[in-house]
Motif scaffolding. Structure first.
Motif, PDB file in Angstrom:
ATOM      1  N   LEU A 160       4.325   5.855  -5.196  1.00 22.96           N
ATOM      2  CA  LEU A 160       4.381   5.885  -6.651  1.00 22.96           C
ATOM      3  C   LEU A 160       3.385   6.881  -7.215  1.00 22.96           C
ATOM      4  CD1 LEU A 160       5.868   4.486  -8.993  1.00 22.96           C
ATOM      5  CD2 LEU A 160       4.033   2.798  -9.037  1.00 22.96           C
ATOM      6  N   ASN A 161       2.215   6.985  -6.611  1.00 20.54           N
ATOM      7  CA  ASN A 161       1.190   7.911  -7.092  1.00 20.54           C
ATOM      8  C   ASN A 161       1.494   9.354  -6.726  1.00 20.54           C
ATOM      9  OD1 ASN A 161      -0.352   5.829  -8.206  1.00 20.54           O
ATOM     10  ND2 ASN A 161      -1.450   5.469  -6.281  1.00 20.54           N
ATOM     11  N   ARG A 162       2.208   9.563  -5.606  1.00 20.59           N
ATOM     12  CA  ARG A 162       2.484  10.931  -5.170  1.00 20.59           C
ATOM     13  C   ARG A 162       3.694  11.535  -5.881  1.00 20.59           C
ATOM     14  NH1 ARG A 162      -0.441   9.075  -1.029  1.00 20.59           N
ATOM     15  NH2 ARG A 162      -1.218  10.434   0.637  1.00 20.59           N
ATOM     16  N   GLU A 211       0.826  -1.209   0.000  1.00 17.26           N
ATOM     17  CA  GLU A 211       0.000   0.000   0.000  1.00 17.26           C
ATOM     18  C   GLU A 211       0.859   1.258   0.000  1.00 17.26           C
ATOM     19  OE1 GLU A 211      -0.267  -2.512   2.085  1.00 17.26           O
ATOM     20  OE2 GLU A 211      -2.126  -3.458   1.385  1.00 17.26           O
ATOM     21  N   THR A 212       1.918   1.257   0.823  1.00 16.97           N
ATOM     22  CA  THR A 212       2.806   2.413   0.872  1.00 16.97           C
ATOM     23  C   THR A 212       3.550   2.587  -0.441  1.00 16.97           C
ATOM     24  OG1 THR A 212       3.105   2.113   3.262  1.00 16.97           O
ATOM     25  CG2 THR A 212       4.716   3.495   2.125  1.00 16.97           C
ATOM     26  N   CYS A 213       3.990   1.486  -1.046  1.00 23.92           N
ATOM     27  CA  CYS A 213       4.667   1.559  -2.347  1.00 23.92           C
ATOM     28  C   CYS A 213       3.760   2.221  -3.382  1.00 23.92           C
ATOM     29  CB  CYS A 213       5.063   0.159  -2.819  1.00 23.92           C
ATOM     30  SG  CYS A 213       6.414  -0.598  -1.902  1.00 23.92           S
ATOM     31  N   ASP A 214       2.495   1.803  -3.412  1.00 27.12           N
ATOM     32  CA  ASP A 214       1.551   2.374  -4.375  1.00 27.12           C
ATOM     33  C   ASP A 214       1.320   3.860  -4.110  1.00 27.12           C
ATOM     34  OD1 ASP A 214       1.269  -0.058  -5.634  1.00 27.12           O
ATOM     35  OD2 ASP A 214      -0.529  -0.636  -4.506  1.00 27.12           O
ATOM     36  N   GLU A 215       1.200   4.226  -2.825  1.00 28.00           N
ATOM     37  CA  GLU A 215       0.970   5.631  -2.491  1.00 28.00           C
ATOM     38  C   GLU A 215       2.170   6.495  -2.884  1.00 28.00           C
ATOM     39  OE1 GLU A 215      -1.656   7.200  -1.422  1.00 28.00           O
ATOM     40  OE2 GLU A 215      -2.895   5.405  -1.324  1.00 28.00           O
ATOM     41  N   ARG A 263       7.013   2.137 -12.487  1.00 26.02           N
ATOM     42  CA  ARG A 263       5.712   1.476 -12.316  1.00 26.02           C
ATOM     43  C   ARG A 263       5.798  -0.015 -12.629  1.00 26.02           C
ATOM     44  NH1 ARG A 263       1.563   4.683 -11.213  1.00 26.02           N
ATOM     45  NH2 ARG A 263       1.702   6.915 -11.693  1.00 26.02           N
ATOM     46  N   VAL A 269       5.418  11.646  -9.055  1.00 23.48           N
ATOM     47  CA  VAL A 269       5.283  11.264 -10.465  1.00 23.48           C
ATOM     48  C   VAL A 269       6.318  11.934 -11.359  1.00 23.48           C
ATOM     49  CG1 VAL A 269       2.834  10.787 -10.238  1.00 23.48           C
ATOM     50  CG2 VAL A 269       3.569  13.092 -10.852  1.00 23.48           C
ATOM     51  N   MET A 287       8.993   7.110 -15.223  1.00 28.68           N
ATOM     52  CA  MET A 287       7.817   6.579 -14.551  1.00 28.68           C
ATOM     53  C   MET A 287       7.383   5.220 -15.104  1.00 28.68           C
ATOM     54  SD  MET A 287       7.013   8.175 -11.940  1.00 28.68           S
ATOM     55  CE  MET A 287       5.497   7.231 -11.699  1.00 28.68           C
ATOM     56  N   ASP A 341       1.624  15.320   5.090  1.00 27.42           N
ATOM     57  CA  ASP A 341       1.118  14.215   4.277  1.00 27.42           C
ATOM     58  C   ASP A 341       0.793  13.015   5.176  1.00 27.42           C
ATOM     59  OD1 ASP A 341       1.371  11.690   2.501  1.00 27.42           O
ATOM     60  OD2 ASP A 341       1.373  13.314   1.046  1.00 27.42           O
TER      61      ASP A 341
END
Length: 276
Positions: free
Chosen positions: A24-26, A18-22, A41, A28, A37, A122
């Motif tokens: 990655l989304n923050r 979950e942290t990895c995804d967050e 990804r 960019v 990117m 954040d």
């Protein structure tokens, strides 16, 4: 045993999915063209798709040893991604079951940069539950793991273009922590330039053929060349790379998606470029 403990410590420090995804989304937009990117990804996504069972909490040494063994075997073999004509299909070469320490180190360096660019308020920073300097502490842990990946690669006597990209990413982190004029950043610059020259990236004559492999190699060299000049201005020390000793064509102004989209898309994108 010491080397194995280092590898296990790296894998234990990897943030949750979950942290990895967050992160990655923050984060960019990186400050360097090498941290593309699409690359990040694909690397992070394939890491969890392939090793989710090993990385899901609770993480045990036994489960993580399986990942360490896979990466040790992969990183001990000759790197074929950059020189392969099908470079656009690189996720099949250095991700998933073919994950290498170079790529894992790059993931940690990317996360370190991501933490440094988060706001203090954040939710990801607040969730760290550190009394002060939570961003810096998290980014420092990521940097430490990236450096340990470099040490593991040194033990394996592995040197290739992806190692140079990892060294460049660590330098970006060091610039944020210590400043471009610091001793730590100067040491990183010297090692980076040495690796770049010894890999022959400073000699790439002009070619009528446009491939993702050659374009990415040019990106690597120009990133190192630019960093050398920039840090020389800040430190007052002379540059380590001189133009008259290089045979290099500047990379084309192609986006990351175009560069990794395959030969047909690269040719179409290059045809739209003008002389500038």
């Amino acid at each position: 045993l010491k080397k194995l403990n280092r590898c296990l410590k790296i894998l234990h420090t990897l943030p949750s999915e979950e942290t990895c995804d967050e992160l990655l989304n923050r984060f960019v937009t990186a400050k360097d063209p090498l941290l593309a990117m699409p690359l990040m990804r694909a690397a992070i996504g394939s890491l969890w798709d392939t090793f989710r069972q090993n990385l899901t909490a609770p993480r045990t040494d036994k489960k993580l040893e399986e990942i360490a063994d896979v990466m040790k075997t992969n990183s001990g073999t000759r790197w074929t991604c950059i020189g392969d004509p099908a470079f656009g299909e690189w996720p099949n070469i250095c991700c998933g079951r073919r994950l290498r320490w170079e790529m894992l180190g790059l993931i940690f360096a990317y996360f370190g940069l991501a933490y440094m660019h988060l706001k203090v308020s954040d939710p990801l920073v607040v969730a760290l539950h550190e009394p002060t300097n939570a961003r810096q502490i998290a980014a420092w842990r990521m940097r430490h793991c990236a450096i340990m990946c470099l040490q593991t690669l040194k033990d394996l006597e592995t040197m290739n273009e992806m190692v140079i990209i990892l060294m460049r990413a660590v330098m970006l982190l060091d610039n944020l922590f210590f400043g471009r004029e610091s001793k730590e950043s100067e040491e990183q610059r010297a090692l980076l330039v040495l690796a770049t020259i010894s890999s022959g990236l400073y000699v790439m004559p002009k070619s009528p053929f446009i491939t993702a492999a050659t374009e990415y190699r040019r990106r690597i060299f120009m990133s190192v060349y630019d960093a050398d000049k920039m840090m020389s201005c800040f430190s007052g020390l002379p540059p380590l790379i001189y133009k008259r000793h290089c045979m290099m064509q500047a990379p084309l102004d192609l986006s990351d998606d175009e560069l990794l989209g395959g030969p047909a898309e690269i040719a179409q994108a290059a045809s739209r470029l003008d002389a500038n």
